[in-house]
Motif scaffolding. Structure first.
Motif, PDB file in Angstrom:
ATOM      1  N   LYS A 191       0.868  -1.175   0.000  1.00  0.00           N
ATOM      2  CA  LYS A 191       0.000   0.000   0.000  1.00  0.00           C
ATOM      3  C   LYS A 191       0.905   1.226   0.000  1.00  0.00           C
ATOM      4  O   LYS A 191       1.720   1.414   0.916  1.00  0.00           O
ATOM      5  CB  LYS A 191      -0.916  -0.007   1.221  1.00  0.00           C
ATOM      6  CG  LYS A 191      -1.934   1.119   1.238  1.00  0.00           C
ATOM      7  CD  LYS A 191      -2.851   1.011   2.440  1.00  0.00           C
ATOM      8  CE  LYS A 191      -3.808  -0.143   2.325  1.00  0.00           C
ATOM      9  NZ  LYS A 191      -4.821  -0.144   3.424  1.00  0.00           N
ATOM     10  N   VAL A 192       0.794   2.023  -1.039  1.00  0.00           N
ATOM     11  CA  VAL A 192       1.686   3.172  -1.221  1.00  0.00           C
ATOM     12  C   VAL A 192       0.866   4.459  -1.215  1.00  0.00           C
ATOM     13  O   VAL A 192      -0.108   4.594  -1.963  1.00  0.00           O
ATOM     14  CB  VAL A 192       2.483   3.063  -2.538  1.00  0.00           C
ATOM     15  CG1 VAL A 192       3.419   4.261  -2.690  1.00  0.00           C
ATOM     16  CG2 VAL A 192       3.275   1.762  -2.576  1.00  0.00           C
ATOM     17  N   ASP A 257       2.348   1.380   3.571  1.00  0.00           N
ATOM     18  CA  ASP A 257       3.630   0.700   3.794  1.00  0.00           C
ATOM     19  C   ASP A 257       4.795   1.550   3.328  1.00  0.00           C
ATOM     20  O   ASP A 257       5.937   1.363   3.755  1.00  0.00           O
ATOM     21  CB  ASP A 257       3.671  -0.626   3.014  1.00  0.00           C
ATOM     22  CG  ASP A 257       2.531  -1.549   3.377  1.00  0.00           C
ATOM     23  OD1 ASP A 257       2.403  -1.878   4.574  1.00  0.00           O
ATOM     24  OD2 ASP A 257       1.761  -1.939   2.470  1.00  0.00           O
ATOM     25  N   CYS A 258       4.521   2.462   2.401  1.00  0.00           N
ATOM     26  CA  CYS A 258       5.567   3.305   1.837  1.00  0.00           C
ATOM     27  C   CYS A 258       4.922   4.598   1.349  1.00  0.00           C
ATOM     28  O   CYS A 258       3.734   4.611   0.981  1.00  0.00           O
ATOM     29  CB  CYS A 258       6.270   2.584   0.682  1.00  0.00           C
ATOM     30  SG  CYS A 258       7.644   3.488  -0.067  1.00  0.00           S
ATOM     31  N   ILE A 259       5.689   5.677   1.356  1.00  0.00           N
ATOM     32  CA  ILE A 259       5.208   6.971   0.891  1.00  0.00           C
ATOM     33  C   ILE A 259       6.043   7.382  -0.319  1.00  0.00           C
ATOM     34  O   ILE A 259       7.265   7.208  -0.333  1.00  0.00           O
ATOM     35  CB  ILE A 259       5.353   8.048   1.981  1.00  0.00           C
ATOM     36  CG1 ILE A 259       4.687   7.605   3.283  1.00  0.00           C
ATOM     37  CG2 ILE A 259       4.795   9.383   1.501  1.00  0.00           C
ATOM     38  CD1 ILE A 259       5.084   8.444   4.485  1.00  0.00           C
ATOM     39  N   GLY A 303       8.902   5.668  10.973  1.00  0.00           N
ATOM     40  CA  GLY A 303       9.222   4.285  10.642  1.00  0.00           C
ATOM     41  C   GLY A 303       8.764   3.831   9.278  1.00  0.00           C
ATOM     42  O   GLY A 303       9.127   2.745   8.827  1.00  0.00           O
ATOM     43  N   THR A 304       7.952   4.635   8.592  1.00  0.00           N
ATOM     44  CA  THR A 304       7.479   4.290   7.252  1.00  0.00           C
ATOM     45  C   THR A 304       8.417   4.883   6.214  1.00  0.00           C
ATOM     46  O   THR A 304       8.704   6.086   6.258  1.00  0.00           O
ATOM     47  CB  THR A 304       6.057   4.836   7.017  1.00  0.00           C
ATOM     48  OG1 THR A 304       5.171   4.275   7.994  1.00  0.00           O
ATOM     49  CG2 THR A 304       5.558   4.476   5.624  1.00  0.00           C
ATOM     50  N   PRO A 305       8.921   4.072   5.280  1.00  0.00           N
ATOM     51  CA  PRO A 305       9.859   4.606   4.289  1.00  0.00           C
ATOM     52  C   PRO A 305       9.190   5.608   3.367  1.00  0.00           C
ATOM     53  O   PRO A 305       8.021   5.476   3.024  1.00  0.00           O
ATOM     54  CB  PRO A 305      10.315   3.366   3.520  1.00  0.00           C
ATOM     55  CG  PRO A 305       9.253   2.349   3.737  1.00  0.00           C
ATOM     56  CD  PRO A 305       8.689   2.620   5.092  1.00  0.00           C
ATOM     57  N   ILE A 306       9.968   6.618   2.963  1.00  0.00           N
ATOM     58  CA  ILE A 306       9.487   7.615   2.015  1.00  0.00           C
ATOM     59  C   ILE A 306      10.514   7.794   0.916  1.00  0.00           C
ATOM     60  O   ILE A 306      11.716   7.891   1.169  1.00  0.00           O
ATOM     61  CB  ILE A 306       9.184   8.965   2.693  1.00  0.00           C
ATOM     62  CG1 ILE A 306       8.749   9.992   1.637  1.00  0.00           C
ATOM     63  CG2 ILE A 306      10.360   9.467   3.526  1.00  0.00           C
ATOM     64  CD1 ILE A 306       8.206  11.286   2.201  1.00  0.00           C
ATOM     65  N   LEU A 307      10.027   7.789  -0.303  1.00  0.00           N
ATOM     66  CA  LEU A 307      10.832   8.089  -1.476  1.00  0.00           C
ATOM     67  C   LEU A 307      10.401   9.465  -1.959  1.00  0.00           C
ATOM     68  O   LEU A 307       9.289   9.635  -2.465  1.00  0.00           O
ATOM     69  CB  LEU A 307      10.618   7.029  -2.563  1.00  0.00           C
ATOM     70  CG  LEU A 307      11.088   5.619  -2.194  1.00  0.00           C
ATOM     71  CD1 LEU A 307      10.290   4.567  -2.953  1.00  0.00           C
ATOM     72  CD2 LEU A 307      12.579   5.459  -2.477  1.00  0.00           C
ATOM     73  N   GLY A 308      11.273  10.440  -1.766  1.00  0.00           N
ATOM     74  CA  GLY A 308      10.950  11.805  -2.149  1.00  0.00           C
ATOM     75  C   GLY A 308      11.476  12.099  -3.541  1.00  0.00           C
ATOM     76  O   GLY A 308      12.671  12.305  -3.736  1.00  0.00           O
ATOM     77  N   LEU A 309      10.567  12.088  -4.512  1.00  0.00           N
ATOM     78  CA  LEU A 309      10.963  12.331  -5.904  1.00  0.00           C
ATOM     79  C   LEU A 309      10.983  13.829  -6.185  1.00  0.00           C
ATOM     80  O   LEU A 309      10.268  14.597  -5.543  1.00  0.00           O
ATOM     81  CB  LEU A 309       9.992  11.639  -6.860  1.00  0.00           C
ATOM     82  CG  LEU A 309       9.695  10.158  -6.613  1.00  0.00           C
ATOM     83  CD1 LEU A 309       8.815   9.612  -7.744  1.00  0.00           C
ATOM     84  CD2 LEU A 309      10.966   9.339  -6.485  1.00  0.00           C
TER      85      LEU A 309
END
Length: 414
Positions: A191-192, A257-259, A303-309
């Motif tokens: 879930k993103v 689960d991820c941002i 604690g939730t991973p984030i990918l900042g584009l």
């Protein structure tokens, strides 16, 4: 007034190489552990959670590779004209072949006991005699095993047909069906949460006011995530304030689960993602030697991973497909998360170099990579006509005919 960016590294200084950044990302990718069982109909794009073993041989019996006549090679040593003793359509169990006769057989039909070759129909001619018998004239000399697919040629009983960690595509589903597997255990989809930042953004379908642009990044990211089978939580467009960004990231961390965010990771006064992440957790990676897409960030929010584009449309596409995609695939339990690539010749020359590894959008012309109409990070339309990325290492000039790595879009957008 925007910040001057004086604290930003220049000329590639302190930028993390792509390979190092990707390694660090993958090292921190935590595989999901939740498993569910689904039917093959619902399994496309899902990742197997356990090895799949065959309970049968494929094919289950020796069968004919073509239409023709099943014969015993020894019989042809003394006669080339044989009576036809039986007809074996596919799906019919044959009887043992009578010595000195041939069996009319069709592609996929089971080979009768006693037969050791199949003569293709084109190498024969048949006729009926006055007694009502049908004969076949064999016009070639087959070897033992000719045109016979042996039992278990494809898959044998007990064989692992697919290991855990396989991301199921259409051919995988066909193989699983061929051994009678109708249900498979797969990892739960990720879930993103998507966070798009920018007061200037407007959703398509609405009129633009002065200074506004349409929110294209949301749809690029959504499409890429849907291709990976992820469940999507759209947090909407977030206002360009620290408080608004912080609140959105906190909500995202509680729901997903991820941002994945787009925009707001640079050093301008209206860029709040970096500081908001640091206030709620930690920033592990920031500023990478990739072009386009230098300001990409990675960290954790509660604690939730984030990918900042980044915010530029082509930067979003490149950083997602090159860096975010392998990370998300590994999180889903996929063992093969890196795209296939191959070498192609450059169909252009360029003396200009950059301190970042560059991902050029190129078309293929007779096997040579030709530059798309624009490589600007703000131009996404050139990716529509491009075949994929041509990877140019940092500080590298390009001469026509140079061999460089090519990554097809089909490898990173599905």
């Amino acid at each position: 007034m925007s910040g001057c960016g004086c604290d930003a590294p220049r000329h590639g200084q302190n930028l993390m190489p792509v390979s190092e950044a990707l390694g660090k990302l993958l090292d921190q990718a935590k595989n999901t552990t939740e498993i569910e069982e689904v039917s093959l109909v619902a399994a496309l794009g899902r990742v197997l959670a356990e090895d799949q073993l065959s309970a049968v041989d494929v094919p289950p019996r020796d069968n004919s590779a073509m239409d023709g006549y099943a014969v015993r090679c020894a019989d042809l040593e003394s006669a080339s004209r044989l009576t036809i003793s039986q007809r074996i359509p596919a799906g019919t169990a044959p009887t043992a072949l009578v010595s000195g006769t041939a069996a009319r057989i069709f592609t996929g039909s089971e080979i009768p006991e006693g037969a050791d070759a199949v003569v293709m129909q084109e190498d024969t001619c048949s006729e009926n005699d006055d007694a009502g018998n049908t004969w076949v004239q064999i016009n070639s000399e087959p070897g033992i095993g000719s045109n016979i697919r042996p039992q278990g040629q494809d898959i044998k009983t007990g064989q692992t047909v697919m290991p855990a960690g396989t991301r199921l595509q259409a051919a995988h589903l066909g193989v699983l069906a061929s051994v009678g597997i109708g249900m498979v255990k797969v990892y739960r989809p990720l879930k993103v949460a998507i966070v798009t930042t920018g007061d200037e953004l407007v959703m398509p379908g609405n009129p633009l006011q002065p200074g506004q642009i349409y929110n294209s990044n949301l749809f690029t990211i959504q499409g890429l995530l849907q291709g990976l089978g992820c469940e999507i939580v759209d947090l909407g467009i977030i206002e360009d304030t620290f408080a608004g960004t912080q609140d959105a990231l906190k909500r995202a961390s509680e729901q997903a689960d991820c941002i994945i965010s787009s925009g707001g990771v640079s050093v301008g006064e209206e860029d709040h993602v970096k500081t908001a992440v640091e206030s709620l957790g930690e920033l592990s990676l920031w500023k990478m030697a990739i072009k386009p897409g230098k300001p990409m960030a990675f960290g954790f929010v509660n604690g939730t991973p984030i990918l900042g584009l980044p915010g530029n449309p082509s930067s979003v596409l490149v950083t997602f497909t090159v860096l975010a995609r392998p990370y998300l695939l590994k999180m889903q339990g996929c063992e093969q998360f890196m795209p296939n690539s191959f070498a192609v010749q450059a169909g252009f020359s360029r003396t200009k170099t950059t301190a970042r590894q560059e991902y050029l959008r190129v078309e293929l012309n007779d096997g040579c990579a030709v530059l798309g109409r624009s490589q600007s990070s703000g131009v996404l339309s050139s990716a529509v006509t491009a075949a994929g990325y041509l990877v140019v290492p940092e500080n590298t000039q390009v001469a026509e005919g140079d061999q460089l790595t090519f990554i097809p879009f089909s490898e990173v957008t599905n």
